[in-house]
Scaffold this active site. Structure first.
Site, PDB file in Angstrom:
ATOM      1  N   GLU A 145      -1.978 -11.405  -4.045  1.00  0.00           N
ATOM      2  CA  GLU A 145      -2.410 -10.354  -3.123  1.00  0.00           C
ATOM      3  C   GLU A 145      -3.907 -10.113  -3.156  1.00  0.00           C
ATOM      4  O   GLU A 145      -4.494  -9.880  -4.222  1.00  0.00           O
ATOM      5  CB  GLU A 145      -1.679  -9.045  -3.429  1.00  0.00           C
ATOM      6  N   LYS A 161       3.523  -5.615   1.136  1.00  0.00           N
ATOM      7  CA  LYS A 161       4.630  -4.673   0.967  1.00  0.00           C
ATOM      8  C   LYS A 161       5.845  -5.297   1.618  1.00  0.00           C
ATOM      9  O   LYS A 161       5.809  -5.649   2.802  1.00  0.00           O
ATOM     10  CB  LYS A 161       4.320  -3.315   1.603  1.00  0.00           C
TER      11      LYS A 161
END
Length: 358
Positions: A145, A161
């Site tokens: 990420e 997410k």
């Protein structure tokens, strides 16, 4: 030393906690703890180099890992967050637990060798090492990420997410969770970017990673005049995807429910090239760190967590934390490679193939 993106950095010149140093000169490795501690290390020699041999890592036994929150405590925390949501105090909060295990041979606990193991078994776009033992920093990350990428005045974030074994596992809840965090990241970047410059080039893209898939979005902006690394970190840290929305409320809930500091897990880990005006800092997920000052002797730690919304099922969220941890714990617990380049499958790896570790 530090290692990112095929480069290895040595010849340590300076270590500071002042983010303004990242606007000066040179190549810096950066580790920002979730709790706010910042270590910036400038190196004089940065060059392409192959991965370190994995033989300098001897991990713990698979059964030696313990969790700061057991299943009952974690699922109770999920239910408590849903109560906060029902009361209108928060829309989403990230609930994490820290896994720890004693190091059986601290002299064979080189985090750069662990990075090599992770690179072979769980390649990740923001993988790297920061090893500064004299400053209490020994980190190996396989983060997928992006927290912050910078190219001149352009900054970009890539919040994750939504997690499943396959794209078919992703629920409406996962998409809603991603959109909530995109709005939060847009707000964070908007604090330090020129008015009207913050855009979302990609929303809820499905991105495959070893053993799972994620929903990933991209948020981009142009830094406002006078804004640099001090303002950028102050406006966006901790990363929105590992806190919740609203961020201030989520941080209060996290402090009340979690029983162990996150440290570099969920912080920021990466590099800054001040001479070229470029940088890439990852969100410190899928991250191991060595704590040599732990009571009882040196340990290795690893964090895992999940974003909790009103649509969260406590048992499913616990399972998500196990899914995220299974593959990496198997690698970190594995013995060093045998002379022939092969090794026996560990119990943790066998569990990772069929499910999640117990």
């Amino acid at each position: 030393m530090a290692r990112f993106g095929g480069l290895v950095a040595t010849d340590l010149r300076d270590v500071t906690s002042d983010p303004a140093a990242l606007e000066s000169r040179g190549w810096w490795a950066v580790v920002a703890d979730f709790e706010g501690g910042l270590t910036c290390a400038r190196f004089g020699d940065v060059r392409p180099a192959p991965l370190a041999p994995p033989t300098r890592w001897r991990g713990p036994a698979p059964e030696d890992w313990t969790s700061s929150l057991d299943r009952d405590a974690y699922t109770a925390g999920v239910r408590r967050i849903r109560e906060h949501i029902a009361a209108g105090e928060v829309y989403q909060a990230n609930l994490c637990r820290v896994l720890s295990a004693p190091l059986p041979d601290p002299d064979h606990a080189d985090v750069d060798a662990l990075t090599a193991l992770l690179a072979h078994g769980n390649p990740a776009p923001y993988a790297g090492t920061v090893r500064l033992p004299a400053h209490g920093v020994e980190v190996a990350t396989a983060s997928p990420e992006l927290y912050l990428r910078r190219d001149g005045r352009t900054v970009e974030s890539g919040p994750i997410k939504g997690t499943g074994r396959t794209a078919a596992d992703l629920l409406e809840k996962d998409h809603a969770e991603n959109v909530m965090i995109v709005d939060l990241v847009r707000n964070d970047l908007g604090r330090v970017c020129a008015t009207g410059s913050v855009t979302v080039p990609a929303l809820c893209a499905v991105e495959p990673h070893p053993g799972l898939v994620h929903l990933v979005s991209t948020v981009r902006g142009q830094l406002a005049d006078g804004a640099g690394w001090p303002e950028l970190l102050a406006g966006t840290f901790p990363p929105g995807s590992v806190t919740g929305a609203p961020k201030a409320s989520a941080l209060g809930i996290i402090e009340a429910l979690e029983t162990a500091p996150r440290g570099p897990y969920c912080g920021g880990i990466g590099w800054v090239d001040a001479d070229r005006g470029t940088a890439a800092l990852a969100v410190g997920i899928r991250t191991f760190w060595v704590d040599r000052a732990a009571p009882g002797g040196p340990v290795v730690r690893f964090g895992t967590g999940a974003g909790i919304t009103w649509g969260s099922d406590p048992d499913r969220e616990w399972a998500e934390t196990e899914l995220k941890a299974a593959r990496l714990l198997a690698l970190a617990s594995a013995p060093a490679a045998a002379p022939g380049g092969t090794r026996q499958e560990t119990a943790a790896e066998a569990g990772a193939r069929g499910g999640t570790p117990q």
